[in-house]
Design an enzyme around this catalytic site. Structure first.
Site, PDB file in Angstrom:
ATOM      1  NE  ARG A 199      38.486  49.058  42.947  1.00 47.90           N
ATOM      2  CZ  ARG A 199      38.647  48.295  41.690  1.00 47.90           C
ATOM      3  NH1 ARG A 199      38.620  46.954  42.217  1.00 47.90           N
ATOM      4  NH2 ARG A 199      38.698  48.781  40.451  1.00 47.90           N
ATOM      5  CB  SER A 227      36.976  38.419  43.918  1.00 47.06           C
ATOM      6  OG  SER A 227      36.369  39.636  44.011  1.00 47.06           O
ATOM      7  CE  LYS A 268      41.219  44.041  42.135  1.00 45.21           C
ATOM      8  NZ  LYS A 268      40.567  43.103  42.825  1.00 45.21           N
TER       9      LYS A 268
END
Length: 438
Positions: free
Chosen positions: A48, A117, A146
């Site tokens: 990521r 997701s 997050k």
């Protein structure tokens, strides 16, 4: 209805899914951290990168792919189809705000892995219909990566498991201290970021997490059931709620209107103190406790009934070879009195009270000791409880838990549903669930 299709990744690859984050490089190369994680047993790796330009992203992806290929671990690119195709990665993972799943599938082809997701059953079902190979469900806990993510409940995770066929990986705030709270929720593994890459010894941390994830997902045949008594097997909570008022009235004292509310949080000793010091009851503390026990002794001996479906369930479980025991906060003498009168005592191997083990049910010792007396492992036992704090204690100790409704714990219903592996309105709903665990 669950779809039947072939996926490009199996459930075993979801066991320990690592997601990179250069926030914790601390002067090290990302490849060095990734290799340590691979050595520790990571089963899938996602790269990521939110801030690298495309050229550097591709270069880095090529270096990481060399490592994942060497360790035979699937290599996933987060939210960048172009980079994934450029380095021939094994697949792509997208979120709900990224490109639509069906569009990604059309770009990467049918043989690449597509992860999506999801936070709801609707999103998960839609992702499966669009051709996803696995679902990442979360955030399950508060997460530093997050901060705006809303927590996904265990109930939602269970519901997603019931409505999709593809592999599921739980994600969000998962670490070695909370992973076992996901046991029985249907996840095939865990996805982690800081629990691996923020650790001083990445290889060791990875190895420990993998063992925990394997334990979390392990399905073991249930061989024994430990039942709570009051509110679970016996409909005795209304009697317990009124027993203090009855003792006061028997001694000429009019109970205050808020008595029941006041007594909720008090132990026997504190109740005695309140009766004597605040309400003027002319008894010793020992006399108050003895008086309450005498009234309950009469109730267990004469009129407290079974909960709906209890006798039929016990009969059926006995025929099917399950070991059964009772773990109760009530004095063992009173418990035996009630169980014998109701003709269910012979179904149980042992009856254990909190007094026997020296701890209340805010600690798991009574469940652990009862399990040992049954000759079983904790993974082979399910705890049946009606009270929220008891469900919480058993679940945090690693037991499977079946929560059952009782009016006395109605305000705790949502918490009990959230924590339990199975929740039921009465005991008639238990046996079908048990069969599915084997």
């Amino acid at each position: 209805m669950k779809m039947k299709q072939k996926f490009n990744i199996d459930k075993e690859a979801m066991c320990l899914y690592a997601i990179t984050d250069r926030s914790w490089l601390n002067g090290k190369a990302l490849e060095e951290q990734v290799e340590a994680a691979l050595k520790g047993g990571v089963t899938c790796l996602q790269l990521r990168e939110k801030n690298l330009d495309e050229e550097n992203f591709i270069r880095e992806a090529m270096r990481i792919k060399t490592l994942t290929t060497a360790y035979n671990v699937p290599f996933i690119i987060n939210d960048n189809v172009k980079v994934a195709l450029a380095v021939d990665a094994d697949g792509v993972h997208i979120g709900q705000s990224d490109m639509a799943a069906q569009d990604v599938r059309s770009l990467i082809g049918k043989d690449k892995i597509l992860g999506v997701s999801a936070q709801t059953v609707e999103q998960a079902v839609k992702a499966e219909q669009a051709g996803a190979d696995y679902i990442g469900v979360g955030a399950m806990f508060t997460t530093s990566t997050k901060k705006d993510a809303n927590a996904t409940s265990n109930e939602t995770l269970k519901a997603i498991r019931q409505n999709v066929s593809l592999p599921i990986v739980a994600i969000g705030g998962i670490n070695k201290n909370n992973v076992m709270q996901l046991a029985g929720c249907g996840a095939d593994g865990i996805a982690v970021v800081s629990a691996i890459f923020a650790q001083e010894n990445i290889e060791e941390a990875t190895r420990e997490l993998k063992v925990l994830s394997e334990a979390m997902t392990k399905k073991t045949s249930i061989k024994g059931i430990i039942f709570d008594m009051d509110g679970t097997l016996l409909d005795s909570m209304p009697t317990w709620k009124g027993i203090g008022a009855k003792l006061l009235m028997n001694n000429g004292i009019v109970p205050p209107e808020d008595l029941e509310e006041r007594l909720k949080e008090l132990s026997f000793v504190d109740t005695a103190s309140y009766f004597i010091n605040d309400l003027g009851l002319k008894m010793s503390a020992e006399g108050v406790v003895a008086g309450i026990n005498d009234l309950m002794r009469q109730a267990y001996a004469e009129y407290i009934p079974l909960k709906k479906g209890a006798k039929e369930l016990l009969e059926s479980l006995k025929k099917n070879g399950y070991k059964m025991s009772v773990a109760t906060a009530t004095h063992r003498e009173l418990a035996l009195l009630g169980l014998k009168r109701l003709e269910i005592l012979d179904y149980f191997d042992v009856v254990v009270s909190c007094k026997d083990v020296g701890h209340w049910k805010d600690e798991p010792l009574i469940y652990q000791e009862t399990t040992k007396m049954m000759g079983l492992e904790e993974s082979e036992v399910v705890i049946v409880e009606d009270a929220g704090y008891c469900v919480k204690t058993a679940k945090e100790a690693g037991f499977k838990v079946a929560g059952v409704y009782d009016e006395a714990a109605e305000l705790e219903t949502e918490m009990i549903k959230e924590l339990s592996d199975h929740y039921m309105l009465d005991l008639t709903e238990m046996e079908d669930w048990l069969c599915k665990q084997c």
